[in-house]
Motif scaffolding. Structure first.
Motif, PDB file in Angstrom:
ATOM      1  N   ASP A 142       1.970 -13.042   1.469  1.00 12.96           N
ATOM      2  CA  ASP A 142       1.616 -13.323   2.864  1.00 12.96           C
ATOM      3  C   ASP A 142       1.050 -14.731   3.012  1.00 12.96           C
ATOM      4  OD1 ASP A 142       2.346 -10.692   3.482  1.00 12.96           O
ATOM      5  OD2 ASP A 142       0.326  -9.935   3.039  1.00 12.96           O
ATOM      6  N   ARG A 205       0.159  -3.907  -5.097  1.00 12.49           N
ATOM      7  CA  ARG A 205      -0.370  -4.590  -3.906  1.00 12.49           C
ATOM      8  C   ARG A 205      -1.882  -4.772  -4.026  1.00 12.49           C
ATOM      9  NH1 ARG A 205      -3.047  -2.985   0.333  1.00 12.49           N
ATOM     10  NH2 ARG A 205      -2.831  -0.789  -0.280  1.00 12.49           N
ATOM     11  N   SER A 209      -4.133  -8.327  -4.500  1.00 18.35           N
ATOM     12  CA  SER A 209      -5.194  -8.699  -3.548  1.00 18.35           C
ATOM     13  C   SER A 209      -6.546  -8.929  -4.239  1.00 18.35           C
ATOM     14  CB  SER A 209      -5.346  -7.616  -2.478  1.00 18.35           C
ATOM     15  OG  SER A 209      -5.858  -6.414  -3.047  1.00 18.35           O
ATOM     16  N   GLN A 221      -7.982 -15.659  -2.127  1.00 24.48           N
ATOM     17  CA  GLN A 221      -7.167 -14.540  -2.579  1.00 24.48           C
ATOM     18  C   GLN A 221      -5.901 -14.477  -1.743  1.00 24.48           C
ATOM     19  OE1 GLN A 221     -10.474 -11.723  -2.075  1.00 24.48           O
ATOM     20  NE2 GLN A 221     -10.284 -11.186  -4.252  1.00 24.48           N
ATOM     21  N   THR A 223      -2.563 -11.838  -0.352  1.00 30.02           N
ATOM     22  CA  THR A 223      -2.088 -10.464  -0.158  1.00 30.02           C
ATOM     23  C   THR A 223      -0.567 -10.472  -0.175  1.00 30.02           C
ATOM     24  OG1 THR A 223      -2.110 -10.687   2.269  1.00 30.02           O
ATOM     25  CG2 THR A 223      -4.107  -9.812   1.202  1.00 30.02           C
ATOM     26  N   SER A 224      -0.010  -9.300  -0.210  1.00 24.59           N
ATOM     27  CA  SER A 224       1.451  -9.192  -0.285  1.00 24.59           C
ATOM     28  C   SER A 224       1.940  -8.068   0.611  1.00 24.59           C
ATOM     29  CB  SER A 224       1.896  -8.943  -1.729  1.00 24.59           C
ATOM     30  OG  SER A 224       1.323  -7.735  -2.221  1.00 24.59           O
ATOM     31  N   ASP A 257       0.137  -7.044   4.119  1.00 24.83           N
ATOM     32  CA  ASP A 257      -0.709  -6.374   3.133  1.00 24.83           C
ATOM     33  C   ASP A 257      -0.491  -4.859   3.162  1.00 24.83           C
ATOM     34  OD1 ASP A 257      -2.501  -6.029   1.085  1.00 24.83           O
ATOM     35  OD2 ASP A 257      -4.278  -6.083   2.366  1.00 24.83           O
TER      36      ASP A 257
END
Length: 261
Positions: A142, A205, A209, A221, A223-224, A257
């Motif tokens: 992200d 995930r 994070s 950090q 997120t994905s 996320d």
């Protein structure tokens, strides 16, 4: 200097020939002595002596030809064969290296898109034949562009490498993990149903994070978002990946996320 097996055989033949030549020479000397002391059948001994002399000459000529002509040619041919063998082995190693490079992402060390496309075709055949489930997870970081814009591409590359290590840590040895785009990764996970695959994707995930990156005095950090799907047993590879990609799009437009299946 180490001898080739063919050279050893040839030299053995040459040694035997030389021995036979020497024995004929001794026999001729013996007959000469018998003639000198007046042996009864001098005519027969003389004929035998002449034949032995001819045989001796032929053996000496053959031995000379073998040692001066055949052996150097054999030695040269074996050296050339050895050089060709070394070149062939070198080319084979280079070919394997080039093939590895062609299928590997140089930044992360993961498989690349080409490898992933080949792997999914093969997995569909193999696992379709035994009726096992096959899952695909597409993962996108992200706001990755903001990381590059804020901290620079070197930091962005460090992030991608860290994500790659995380994916390898959480997947199994027979899963296929690939970097298929700039900040997009793919996982090919056989023999997991939708529940197990969803758990795996969410573990990854959360792990992503929790990674803390540092750039100077700043810590941050990432997120994905993930889209996952299970093969229906009939569709082509492109259709399977497309369904996972649609779920990824839903995950990104739905707040990021998250995992969407």
């Amino acid at each position: 200097m180490r001898l080739h097996k063919t050279e050893i055989v040839f030299l053995g033949y040459a040694a035997l020939t030389a021995t036979a030549t020497y024995l004929i020479f001794l026999l001729k000397q013996y007959l000469d002595n018998r003639i000198d002391v007046g042996y009864a059948d001098l005519s027969a001994l003389s004929d035998i002596n002449s034949m032995l002399l001819g045989a001796l000459a032929i053996m000496i000529c053959g031995l000379a030809i073998a040692m001066l002509g055949i052996y150097p040619a054999l030695r040269s041919a074996l050296k050339e064969r050895g050089r060709l063998s070394e070149v062939t082995q070198d080319l084979t190693k280079k070919s394997a290296t080039y093939q590895h490079a062609a299928l590997t992402d140089p930044l992360t060390g993961l498989h690349n898109r080409r490898y992933f496309d080949d792997a999914i075709e093969q997995y569909l055949q193999e696992f379709g034949a035994i009726d096992y489930p096959l899952g695909v997870v597409l993962l996108d970081l992200d706001h990755f562009k903001n990381i590059n814009d804020t901290y620079g591409h070197d930091v962005g590359d460090d992030v991608l490498r860290a994500i790659a290590r995380c994916l390898l840590d959480y997947t199994r040895h027979h899963d296929v993990v690939a970097r298929v785009g700039g900040e997009e990764f793919a996982i090919l996970a056989p023999n997991l149903d939708v529940t197990a695959l969803n758990k795996l994707a969410n573990r990854i995930r959360v792990a992503i994070s929790e990674i803390t990156f540092k750039s100077g005095e700043d810590c941050f950090q990432v997120t994905s978002s993930m889209g996952m799907t299970i093969w229906d047993g009939k569709e082509k590879a492109a259709a399977l990946v497309k369904r996972a990609d649609k779920n990824l799009y839903v995950a990104k437009t739905g707040g990021r996320d998250r995992v969407v299946s």
